[in-house]
Scaffold this motif. Structure first.
Motif, PDB file in Angstrom:
ATOM      1  N   VAL A 156      -3.927   3.770   2.256  1.00  0.00           N
ATOM      2  CA  VAL A 156      -3.870   4.974   1.418  1.00  0.00           C
ATOM      3  C   VAL A 156      -2.470   5.136   0.841  1.00  0.00           C
ATOM      4  O   VAL A 156      -2.296   5.381  -0.354  1.00  0.00           O
ATOM      5  N   ALA A 157      -1.444   4.957   1.664  1.00  0.00           N
ATOM      6  CA  ALA A 157      -0.057   5.129   1.210  1.00  0.00           C
ATOM      7  C   ALA A 157       0.317   4.107   0.145  1.00  0.00           C
ATOM      8  O   ALA A 157       0.953   4.443  -0.858  1.00  0.00           O
ATOM      9  N   VAL A 158      -0.092   2.848   0.324  1.00  0.00           N
ATOM     10  CA  VAL A 158       0.229   1.807  -0.663  1.00  0.00           C
ATOM     11  C   VAL A 158      -0.509   2.082  -1.971  1.00  0.00           C
ATOM     12  O   VAL A 158       0.081   1.988  -3.055  1.00  0.00           O
ATOM     13  N   LEU A 159      -1.776   2.452  -1.892  1.00  0.00           N
ATOM     14  CA  LEU A 159      -2.549   2.739  -3.100  1.00  0.00           C
ATOM     15  C   LEU A 159      -1.967   3.944  -3.842  1.00  0.00           C
ATOM     16  O   LEU A 159      -1.854   3.930  -5.074  1.00  0.00           O
ATOM     17  N   GLU A 160      -1.552   4.971  -3.115  1.00  0.00           N
ATOM     18  CA  GLU A 160      -0.939   6.132  -3.762  1.00  0.00           C
ATOM     19  C   GLU A 160       0.399   5.758  -4.391  1.00  0.00           C
ATOM     20  O   GLU A 160       0.715   6.197  -5.507  1.00  0.00           O
ATOM     21  N   ALA A 161       1.191   4.927  -3.724  1.00  0.00           N
ATOM     22  CA  ALA A 161       2.465   4.472  -4.294  1.00  0.00           C
ATOM     23  C   ALA A 161       2.216   3.665  -5.561  1.00  0.00           C
ATOM     24  O   ALA A 161       2.913   3.832  -6.567  1.00  0.00           O
ATOM     25  N   LEU A 162       1.201   2.819  -5.529  1.00  0.00           N
ATOM     26  CA  LEU A 162       0.863   2.008  -6.699  1.00  0.00           C
ATOM     27  C   LEU A 162       0.443   2.886  -7.879  1.00  0.00           C
ATOM     28  O   LEU A 162       0.796   2.613  -9.024  1.00  0.00           O
TER      29      LEU A 162
ATOM     30  N   ARG B 298     -11.736  -0.736   4.646  1.00  0.00           N
ATOM     31  CA  ARG B 298     -11.544   0.302   5.656  1.00  0.00           C
ATOM     32  C   ARG B 298     -10.388   1.203   5.225  1.00  0.00           C
ATOM     33  O   ARG B 298      -9.378   0.738   4.720  1.00  0.00           O
ATOM     34  N   VAL B 299     -10.563   2.510   5.412  1.00  0.00           N
ATOM     35  CA  VAL B 299      -9.528   3.473   5.045  1.00  0.00           C
ATOM     36  C   VAL B 299      -8.526   3.573   6.190  1.00  0.00           C
ATOM     37  O   VAL B 299      -8.888   3.948   7.302  1.00  0.00           O
ATOM     38  N   THR B 300      -7.274   3.204   5.910  1.00  0.00           N
ATOM     39  CA  THR B 300      -6.200   3.334   6.896  1.00  0.00           C
ATOM     40  C   THR B 300      -5.057   4.099   6.229  1.00  0.00           C
ATOM     41  O   THR B 300      -4.957   4.139   4.993  1.00  0.00           O
ATOM     42  N   ALA B 301      -4.199   4.682   7.048  1.00  0.00           N
ATOM     43  CA  ALA B 301      -3.053   5.426   6.509  1.00  0.00           C
ATOM     44  C   ALA B 301      -2.173   4.519   5.656  1.00  0.00           C
ATOM     45  O   ALA B 301      -1.673   4.924   4.602  1.00  0.00           O
ATOM     46  N   GLN B 302      -1.997   3.260   6.101  1.00  0.00           N
ATOM     47  CA  GLN B 302      -1.152   2.339   5.338  1.00  0.00           C
ATOM     48  C   GLN B 302      -1.762   1.997   3.985  1.00  0.00           C
ATOM     49  O   GLN B 302      -1.073   1.976   2.976  1.00  0.00           O
TER      50      GLN B 302
ATOM     51  N   HIS C 237      -0.041   6.622 -13.560  1.00  0.00           N
ATOM     52  CA  HIS C 237      -1.463   6.948 -13.632  1.00  0.00           C
ATOM     53  C   HIS C 237      -1.715   8.337 -13.058  1.00  0.00           C
ATOM     54  O   HIS C 237      -0.899   8.881 -12.335  1.00  0.00           O
ATOM     55  N   ALA C 238      -2.886   8.892 -13.374  1.00  0.00           N
ATOM     56  CA  ALA C 238      -3.297  10.160 -12.784  1.00  0.00           C
ATOM     57  C   ALA C 238      -3.460   9.961 -11.281  1.00  0.00           C
ATOM     58  O   ALA C 238      -3.670   8.844 -10.821  1.00  0.00           O
ATOM     59  N   PRO C 239      -3.369  11.037 -10.506  1.00  0.00           N
ATOM     60  CA  PRO C 239      -3.533  10.905  -9.054  1.00  0.00           C
ATOM     61  C   PRO C 239      -4.848  10.195  -8.726  1.00  0.00           C
ATOM     62  O   PRO C 239      -5.862  10.400  -9.389  1.00  0.00           O
ATOM     63  N   VAL C 240      -4.798   9.356  -7.719  1.00  0.00           N
ATOM     64  CA  VAL C 240      -5.958   8.567  -7.341  1.00  0.00           C
ATOM     65  C   VAL C 240      -6.507   9.098  -6.015  1.00  0.00           C
ATOM     66  O   VAL C 240      -5.743   9.506  -5.148  1.00  0.00           O
ATOM     67  N   ASP C 241      -7.833   9.144  -5.894  1.00  0.00           N
ATOM     68  CA  ASP C 241      -8.459   9.512  -4.625  1.00  0.00           C
ATOM     69  C   ASP C 241      -8.531   8.226  -3.811  1.00  0.00           C
ATOM     70  O   ASP C 241      -9.534   7.498  -3.827  1.00  0.00           O
ATOM     71  N   ALA C 242      -7.430   7.920  -3.124  1.00  0.00           N
ATOM     72  CA  ALA C 242      -7.291   6.640  -2.436  1.00  0.00           C
ATOM     73  C   ALA C 242      -8.407   6.378  -1.419  1.00  0.00           C
ATOM     74  O   ALA C 242      -9.002   5.302  -1.441  1.00  0.00           O
TER      75      ALA C 242
ATOM     76  N   ARG D 236     -10.184  -5.833  -6.377  1.00  0.00           N
ATOM     77  CA  ARG D 236     -10.100  -5.434  -7.793  1.00  0.00           C
ATOM     78  C   ARG D 236      -9.737  -3.964  -7.985  1.00  0.00           C
ATOM     79  O   ARG D 236     -10.108  -3.339  -8.968  1.00  0.00           O
ATOM     80  N   ILE D 237      -8.996  -3.421  -7.007  1.00  0.00           N
ATOM     81  CA  ILE D 237      -8.440  -2.081  -7.149  1.00  0.00           C
ATOM     82  C   ILE D 237      -7.085  -2.196  -7.850  1.00  0.00           C
ATOM     83  O   ILE D 237      -6.690  -1.340  -8.621  1.00  0.00           O
ATOM     84  N   ALA D 238      -6.381  -3.276  -7.559  1.00  0.00           N
ATOM     85  CA  ALA D 238      -5.075  -3.549  -8.175  1.00  0.00           C
ATOM     86  C   ALA D 238      -5.151  -4.893  -8.884  1.00  0.00           C
ATOM     87  O   ALA D 238      -6.067  -5.683  -8.638  1.00  0.00           O
ATOM     88  N   GLN D 239      -4.183  -5.124  -9.748  1.00  0.00           N
ATOM     89  CA  GLN D 239      -4.100  -6.438 -10.384  1.00  0.00           C
ATOM     90  C   GLN D 239      -2.658  -6.894 -10.434  1.00  0.00           C
ATOM     91  O   GLN D 239      -1.741  -6.098 -10.532  1.00  0.00           O
TER      92      GLN D 239
END
Length: 142
Positions: free
Chosen positions: A26-32, A20-24, A5-10, A70-73
């Motif tokens: 953000v990292a998992v969402l970017e990896a996904l 809540r925005v946490t480093a973990q 996918h295109a880069p996501v603004d996690a 519902r950010i991931a499935q």
């Protein structure tokens, strides 16, 4: 896991979903966003490079939170060792899976508008989606 996918603004995506925005997270969402159809252990491996202390169970929890929001499935495929995850697209796409190497690719709606397929008997239910998995052998494995 070849579709990227295109880069996501996690951080924005997490905030919009009320998480809540946490480093973990953000990292998992970017990896996904970098590897569609990824099992949790592959996401953990990717995140572990940037956050060495992150536990596999933490990544499981984050993936569950992202799925609930519902950010991931979750993609459950026949014969797969574990569930795969992808960014939620808000559509009714399907998947094609190689039965030899396990490669998974997206297949857009087969015919017509979502839910693409009409059951012969919906048993009184209003159909929301249809999930189809095509299984075959990819050219590399043939």
């Amino acid at each position: 896991m070849t579709h990227v996918h295109a880069p996501v603004d996690a951080p924005a995506r997490l905030r919009t979903a009320g998480l809540r925005v946490t480093a973990q997270r953000v990292a998992v969402l970017e990896a996904l966003s970098q590897s569609a159809h990824a099992p949790v252990d592959a996401l953990h491996e990717m995140v572990h490079r940037d956050i060495p202390g992150i536990a596999l169970q933490t990544v499981h929890g984050i993936v569950n939170d992202l799925t609930d929001a519902r950010i991931a499935q979750r993609v459950s495929l026949p014969g797969a060792a574990s569930s795969l995850y992808e960014l939620a697209r808000g559509d009714n796409h399907h998947h094609v899976q190689c039965v030899v190497c396990g490669r998974v690719e997206d297949v857009e709606c087969v015919v017509g508008e979502a839910p693409c397929l009409t059951p012969s008997d919906p048993h009184g239910m209003r159909i929301l989606e249809a999930a189809v998995t095509f299984r075959g052998i990819c050219n590399d494995c043939a």
